[in-house]
Design a protein around this motif. Structure first.
Motif, PDB file in Angstrom:
ATOM      1  N   ASP A  37       0.797  -1.177  -0.098  1.00 15.73           N
ATOM      2  CA  ASP A  37       0.084   0.050  -0.071  1.00 15.73           C
ATOM      3  C   ASP A  37       0.693   1.303   0.005  1.00 15.73           C
ATOM      4  O   ASP A  37       0.762   2.254  -0.747  1.00 15.73           O
ATOM      5  N   ILE A  38       1.916   1.337   0.803  1.00 15.86           N
ATOM      6  CA  ILE A  38       2.725   2.447   1.038  1.00 15.86           C
ATOM      7  C   ILE A  38       3.667   2.469  -0.176  1.00 15.86           C
ATOM      8  O   ILE A  38       3.691   3.657  -0.921  1.00 15.86           O
ATOM      9  N   PHE A  39       3.956   1.449  -0.797  1.00 21.03           N
ATOM     10  CA  PHE A  39       4.931   1.594  -1.999  1.00 21.03           C
ATOM     11  C   PHE A  39       3.942   1.949  -3.214  1.00 21.03           C
ATOM     12  O   PHE A  39       4.405   2.909  -4.001  1.00 21.03           O
ATOM     13  N   ALA A  40       2.862   1.451  -3.299  1.00 19.06           N
ATOM     14  CA  ALA A  40       2.104   1.818  -4.492  1.00 19.06           C
ATOM     15  C   ALA A  40       1.578   3.255  -4.157  1.00 19.06           C
ATOM     16  O   ALA A  40       1.609   3.946  -5.386  1.00 19.06           O
TER      17      ALA A  40
ATOM     18  N   PRO B  40      -0.256   3.257 -12.990  1.00 21.61           N
ATOM     19  CA  PRO B  40       0.317   2.405 -11.983  1.00 21.61           C
ATOM     20  C   PRO B  40       1.028   1.258 -12.028  1.00 21.61           C
ATOM     21  O   PRO B  40       1.046   0.822 -13.138  1.00 21.61           O
ATOM     22  N   LEU B  41       1.764   1.192 -10.938  1.00 25.29           N
ATOM     23  CA  LEU B  41       2.612   0.064 -10.919  1.00 25.29           C
ATOM     24  C   LEU B  41       1.775  -1.279 -10.671  1.00 25.29           C
ATOM     25  O   LEU B  41       0.705  -1.299 -10.381  1.00 25.29           O
ATOM     26  N   LYS B  42       2.223  -2.425 -11.357  1.00 25.58           N
ATOM     27  CA  LYS B  42       1.708  -3.674 -11.339  1.00 25.58           C
ATOM     28  C   LYS B  42       2.333  -4.439 -10.280  1.00 25.58           C
ATOM     29  O   LYS B  42       3.280  -4.253  -9.762  1.00 25.58           O
ATOM     30  N   VAL B  43       1.521  -5.678  -9.879  1.00 23.89           N
ATOM     31  CA  VAL B  43       1.907  -6.750  -8.764  1.00 23.89           C
ATOM     32  C   VAL B  43       3.318  -7.035  -8.800  1.00 23.89           C
ATOM     33  O   VAL B  43       4.162  -6.969  -7.796  1.00 23.89           O
TER      34      VAL B  43
ATOM     35  N   ARG C  42       6.552  -6.440  -6.310  1.00 25.10           N
ATOM     36  CA  ARG C  42       7.239  -7.434  -5.506  1.00 25.10           C
ATOM     37  C   ARG C  42       8.711  -7.399  -6.032  1.00 25.10           C
ATOM     38  O   ARG C  42       9.523  -7.673  -5.163  1.00 25.10           O
ATOM     39  N   LYS C  43       9.049  -7.070  -7.145  1.00 28.67           N
ATOM     40  CA  LYS C  43      10.560  -7.020  -7.549  1.00 28.67           C
ATOM     41  C   LYS C  43      11.280  -5.991  -6.544  1.00 28.67           C
ATOM     42  O   LYS C  43      12.312  -6.306  -6.290  1.00 28.67           O
ATOM     43  N   ALA C  44      10.708  -4.752  -6.193  1.00 25.53           N
ATOM     44  CA  ALA C  44      11.163  -3.751  -5.261  1.00 25.53           C
ATOM     45  C   ALA C  44      11.036  -4.192  -3.842  1.00 25.53           C
ATOM     46  O   ALA C  44      11.916  -4.132  -3.286  1.00 25.53           O
ATOM     47  N   ILE C  45      10.004  -5.020  -3.382  1.00 24.44           N
ATOM     48  CA  ILE C  45       9.838  -5.219  -2.097  1.00 24.44           C
ATOM     49  C   ILE C  45      10.468  -6.446  -1.314  1.00 24.44           C
ATOM     50  O   ILE C  45      11.337  -6.335  -0.410  1.00 24.44           O
TER      51      ILE C  45
ATOM     52  N   PRO D 278       6.815  -7.833 -25.415  1.00 22.75           N
ATOM     53  CA  PRO D 278       7.253  -6.734 -24.952  1.00 22.75           C
ATOM     54  C   PRO D 278       6.583  -6.074 -23.821  1.00 22.75           C
ATOM     55  O   PRO D 278       7.147  -5.433 -22.772  1.00 22.75           O
ATOM     56  N   ALA D 279       5.235  -6.021 -23.778  1.00 17.42           N
ATOM     57  CA  ALA D 279       4.538  -5.614 -22.633  1.00 17.42           C
ATOM     58  C   ALA D 279       4.411  -6.606 -21.450  1.00 17.42           C
ATOM     59  O   ALA D 279       4.591  -5.945 -20.370  1.00 17.42           O
ATOM     60  N   ASP D 280       4.690  -7.701 -21.384  1.00 12.36           N
ATOM     61  CA  ASP D 280       5.037  -8.483 -20.427  1.00 12.36           C
ATOM     62  C   ASP D 280       6.191  -8.283 -19.768  1.00 12.36           C
ATOM     63  O   ASP D 280       6.429  -8.149 -18.604  1.00 12.36           O
ATOM     64  N   ILE D 281       7.359  -8.037 -20.630  1.00 13.84           N
ATOM     65  CA  ILE D 281       8.631  -7.948 -20.190  1.00 13.84           C
ATOM     66  C   ILE D 281       8.597  -6.510 -19.409  1.00 13.84           C
ATOM     67  O   ILE D 281       9.266  -6.195 -18.074  1.00 13.84           O
ATOM     68  N   LYS D 282       7.858  -5.337 -20.224  1.00 12.49           N
ATOM     69  CA  LYS D 282       7.797  -4.133 -19.425  1.00 12.49           C
ATOM     70  C   LYS D 282       7.136  -4.008 -18.218  1.00 12.49           C
ATOM     71  O   LYS D 282       7.530  -3.301 -17.163  1.00 12.49           O
ATOM     72  N   ARG D 283       6.242  -4.776 -17.882  1.00 14.03           N
ATOM     73  CA  ARG D 283       5.454  -5.055 -16.639  1.00 14.03           C
ATOM     74  C   ARG D 283       5.799  -5.981 -15.797  1.00 14.03           C
ATOM     75  O   ARG D 283       5.291  -6.309 -14.776  1.00 14.03           O
ATOM     76  N   PHE D 284       7.043  -6.539 -16.205  1.00 10.41           N
ATOM     77  CA  PHE D 284       7.611  -7.538 -15.115  1.00 10.41           C
ATOM     78  C   PHE D 284       6.898  -9.051 -15.180  1.00 10.41           C
ATOM     79  O   PHE D 284       6.883  -9.475 -14.226  1.00 10.41           O
TER      80      PHE D 284
END
Length: 170
Positions: free
Chosen positions: A20-23, A31-34, A38-41, A71-77
């Motif tokens: 929640d805080i990170f988002a 907006p960031l995707k899940v 996850r990659k950041a946290i 490319p969209a999958d990779i961009k959004r991890f």
């Protein structure tokens, strides 16, 4: 004279609070995707192995990585998300009973819990085992190709891909 509420977020804080805080801090035009969150946290030795693996395999001439992930999958991890999923299903499946622990039809919390357990070093693992899971995920992505159920099939098969690889691919 105002009252200021301060909340300290520690490594023991619930994952949902961290999300929640990170988002909130990272809200912008897109907006960031899940999996970006996850990659950041959930940074750990396992996520470092995944980072290294993706860097190596996406540049490999033998694997058509960009055909497996758009490319969209990779961009959004989403490629990371597929690997996180495979690892979570592997570590949470009781092979003897064929039951996935902590799974309630939506794997989000289960994946988060497994990643957090790696981060806190609660789950023992071997780097070779993680590497093999990543390789087997790629094999299954290739095997199931355009099958509309491939995500489900990989989730169901990945726990057996280490111990029963020969039987699985037959």
């Amino acid at each position: 004279s105002s009252i200021l509420d301060i909340y300290v977020i520690t490594s023991n804080s619930p994952a949902e609070t961290k999300y929640d805080i990170f988002a909130r801090l990272n809200k912008g035009a897109e907006p960031l995707k899940v999996n970006e969150i996850r990659k950041a946290i959930f940074h750990s030795k396992v996520t470092q192995i995944i980072d290294k693996y993706i860097t190596n395999i996406s540049n490999s001439p033998e694997i058509k990585y960009h055909e497996l992930f758009s490319p969209a999958d990779i961009k959004r991890f989403n490629d990371y998300g597929r690997f996180y999923r495979s690892i979570a299903f592997y570590y949470n499946t009781d092979i003897d009973s064929c039951v996935v622990k902590d799974y309630n039809s939506r794997p989000k919390q289960m994946i988060d819990n497994v990643l957090q357990s790696f981060q806190k070093e609660r789950i023992p693992f071997e780097e070779e085992e993680i590497q093999k899971l990543l390789d087997n995920t790629i094999k299954m992505l290739q095997l199931f190709g355009d099958n509309s159920d491939k995500e489900y099939l990989i989730d169901a098969c990945i726990p057996f891909s280490i111990l029963n690889e020969d039987k699985l691919y037959k």
